[in-house]
Design a protein around this motif. Sequence first.
Motif, PDB file in Angstrom:
ATOM      1  N   ARG A 141       0.820  -1.221   0.000  1.00 29.60           N
ATOM      2  CA  ARG A 141       0.000   0.000   0.000  1.00 29.60           C
ATOM      3  C   ARG A 141       0.852   1.268   0.000  1.00 29.60           C
ATOM      4  O   ARG A 141       0.609   2.188  -0.785  1.00 29.60           O
ATOM      5  N   THR A 142       1.841   1.323   0.863  1.00 28.51           N
ATOM      6  CA  THR A 142       2.702   2.507   0.960  1.00 28.51           C
ATOM      7  C   THR A 142       3.469   2.722  -0.339  1.00 28.51           C
ATOM      8  O   THR A 142       3.556   3.849  -0.837  1.00 28.51           O
ATOM      9  N   GLN A 143       4.016   1.652  -0.886  1.00 31.40           N
ATOM     10  CA  GLN A 143       4.779   1.773  -2.132  1.00 31.40           C
ATOM     11  C   GLN A 143       3.900   2.239  -3.291  1.00 31.40           C
ATOM     12  O   GLN A 143       4.309   3.084  -4.088  1.00 31.40           O
ATOM     13  N   ILE A 144       2.694   1.704  -3.387  1.00 31.26           N
ATOM     14  CA  ILE A 144       1.780   2.113  -4.460  1.00 31.26           C
ATOM     15  C   ILE A 144       1.410   3.587  -4.304  1.00 31.26           C
ATOM     16  O   ILE A 144       1.423   4.355  -5.281  1.00 31.26           O
ATOM     17  N   ARG A 145       1.118   4.016  -3.106  1.00 29.19           N
ATOM     18  CA  ARG A 145       0.756   5.418  -2.868  1.00 29.19           C
ATOM     19  C   ARG A 145       1.928   6.345  -3.197  1.00 29.19           C
ATOM     20  O   ARG A 145       1.737   7.396  -3.817  1.00 29.19           O
ATOM     21  N   GLU A 146       3.147   5.967  -2.803  1.00 31.37           N
ATOM     22  CA  GLU A 146       4.318   6.794  -3.102  1.00 31.37           C
ATOM     23  C   GLU A 146       4.585   6.859  -4.602  1.00 31.37           C
ATOM     24  O   GLU A 146       4.895   7.924  -5.140  1.00 31.37           O
ATOM     25  N   GLN A 147       4.465   5.711  -5.280  1.00 25.95           N
ATOM     26  CA  GLN A 147       4.658   5.699  -6.725  1.00 25.95           C
ATOM     27  C   GLN A 147       3.616   6.575  -7.425  1.00 25.95           C
ATOM     28  O   GLN A 147       3.934   7.301  -8.370  1.00 25.95           O
ATOM     29  N   ALA A 148       2.377   6.516  -6.955  1.00 28.99           N
ATOM     30  CA  ALA A 148       1.311   7.314  -7.555  1.00 28.99           C
ATOM     31  C   ALA A 148       1.545   8.810  -7.338  1.00 28.99           C
ATOM     32  O   ALA A 148       1.373   9.610  -8.267  1.00 28.99           O
ATOM     33  N   ALA A 149       1.941   9.197  -6.136  1.00 24.83           N
ATOM     34  CA  ALA A 149       2.217  10.613  -5.865  1.00 24.83           C
ATOM     35  C   ALA A 149       3.378  11.104  -6.719  1.00 24.83           C
ATOM     36  O   ALA A 149       3.326  12.206  -7.286  1.00 24.83           O
ATOM     37  N   SER A 150       4.419  10.295  -6.846  1.00 22.23           N
ATOM     38  CA  SER A 150       5.565  10.662  -7.679  1.00 22.23           C
ATOM     39  C   SER A 150       5.157  10.807  -9.140  1.00 22.23           C
ATOM     40  O   SER A 150       5.559  11.752  -9.822  1.00 22.23           O
ATOM     41  N   TYR A 151       4.359   9.869  -9.619  1.00 24.57           N
ATOM     42  CA  TYR A 151       3.923   9.896 -11.016  1.00 24.57           C
ATOM     43  C   TYR A 151       3.045  11.122 -11.285  1.00 24.57           C
ATOM     44  O   TYR A 151       3.141  11.749 -12.337  1.00 24.57           O
ATOM     45  N   LEU A 152       2.196  11.468 -10.324  1.00 26.12           N
ATOM     46  CA  LEU A 152       1.357  12.653 -10.455  1.00 26.12           C
ATOM     47  C   LEU A 152       2.214  13.909 -10.606  1.00 26.12           C
ATOM     48  O   LEU A 152       2.005  14.715 -11.516  1.00 26.12           O
ATOM     49  N   LEU A 153       3.188  14.077  -9.725  1.00 26.66           N
ATOM     50  CA  LEU A 153       4.052  15.260  -9.771  1.00 26.66           C
ATOM     51  C   LEU A 153       4.942  15.253 -11.013  1.00 26.66           C
ATOM     52  O   LEU A 153       5.143  16.295 -11.640  1.00 26.66           O
ATOM     53  N   ALA A 154       5.460  14.095 -11.392  1.00 29.23           N
ATOM     54  CA  ALA A 154       6.301  14.001 -12.597  1.00 29.23           C
ATOM     55  C   ALA A 154       5.496  14.375 -13.840  1.00 29.23           C
ATOM     56  O   ALA A 154       6.013  15.043 -14.748  1.00 29.23           O
ATOM     57  N   GLY A 155       4.236  13.957 -13.888  1.00 32.21           N
ATOM     58  CA  GLY A 155       3.382  14.314 -15.014  1.00 32.21           C
ATOM     59  C   GLY A 155       3.150  15.818 -15.097  1.00 32.21           C
ATOM     60  O   GLY A 155       3.144  16.397 -16.186  1.00 32.21           O
ATOM     61  N   LEU A 156       2.970  16.450 -13.958  1.00 32.88           N
ATOM     62  CA  LEU A 156       2.810  17.913 -13.930  1.00 32.88           C
ATOM     63  C   LEU A 156       4.079  18.595 -14.422  1.00 32.88           C
ATOM     64  O   LEU A 156       4.016  19.541 -15.207  1.00 32.88           O
ATOM     65  N   LEU A 157       5.221  18.099 -13.990  1.00 30.11           N
ATOM     66  CA  LEU A 157       6.499  18.689 -14.412  1.00 30.11           C
ATOM     67  C   LEU A 157       6.711  18.510 -15.911  1.00 30.11           C
ATOM     68  O   LEU A 157       7.148  19.436 -16.605  1.00 30.11           O
ATOM     69  N   ARG A 158       6.370  17.331 -16.450  1.00 30.84           N
ATOM     70  CA  ARG A 158       6.476  17.112 -17.907  1.00 30.84           C
ATOM     71  C   ARG A 158       5.564  18.072 -18.663  1.00 30.84           C
ATOM     72  O   ARG A 158       5.948  18.625 -19.685  1.00 30.84           O
ATOM     73  N   LEU A 159       4.367  18.257 -18.156  1.00 25.62           N
ATOM     74  CA  LEU A 159       3.388  19.096 -18.818  1.00 25.62           C
ATOM     75  C   LEU A 159       3.809  20.557 -18.852  1.00 25.62           C
ATOM     76  O   LEU A 159       3.615  21.250 -19.861  1.00 25.62           O
ATOM     77  N   ILE A 160       4.394  21.039 -17.784  1.00 19.96           N
ATOM     78  CA  ILE A 160       4.758  22.459 -17.718  1.00 19.96           C
ATOM     79  C   ILE A 160       6.094  22.742 -18.421  1.00 19.96           C
ATOM     80  O   ILE A 160       6.350  23.873 -18.830  1.00 19.96           O
ATOM     81  N   SER A 161       6.902  21.719 -18.586  1.00 19.93           N
ATOM     82  CA  SER A 161       8.237  21.929 -19.206  1.00 19.93           C
ATOM     83  C   SER A 161       8.173  21.992 -20.710  1.00 19.93           C
ATOM     84  O   SER A 161       7.326  21.467 -21.349  1.00 19.93           O
TER      85      SER A 161
END
Length: 161
Positions: A141-161
């Motif tokens: 559960r913890t690993q999935i939640r951390e991966q999801a939060a990271s992926y969410l933020l990485a997607g935002l960074l890709r989108l704005i860059s």
Amino acid sequence: MAALLELSVALGEALQAKGWQLALAESCTGGMAAQTVTAIAGSSAWFDRGFVTYSNAAKIEMLGVPDSLITQYGAVSEPVARAMAMGALLHSQAQMSGAVTGIAGPGGGSPHKPVGTVCFAWALREADYLLIETCHFEGDRTQIREQAASYLLAGLLRLIS
């Protein structure tokens, strides 16, 4: 969590360079992405607000997700993630939003939507742009939640860059 913090710092710098603000709508991550963003001193300059909409009622009441979408597709679905991202923009001053909804486990999965299924949406107000994606993460559960939060933020960074 160090990777999450690094992503948050880079995202904050990119948002500040554009003079933009961010809104997040989180379900399975329970505010993990927002917590990491707000751990950065000065993030109030670029982070407008976060919505932790864990229950279906919260998604409907706080973000305006149509109940019909949840009934038809389930809370963990691309249409619901899309509605969450759009709702975060509509209920904020932000120019950019990210949304996440998924099954972190250990229960709650099904053959069609196993544990680790996570749906994302990223939206830009000015360009009327929306990107949606479903991923499957492995781990507890913890690993999935951390991966999801990271992926969410990485997607935002890709989108704005």
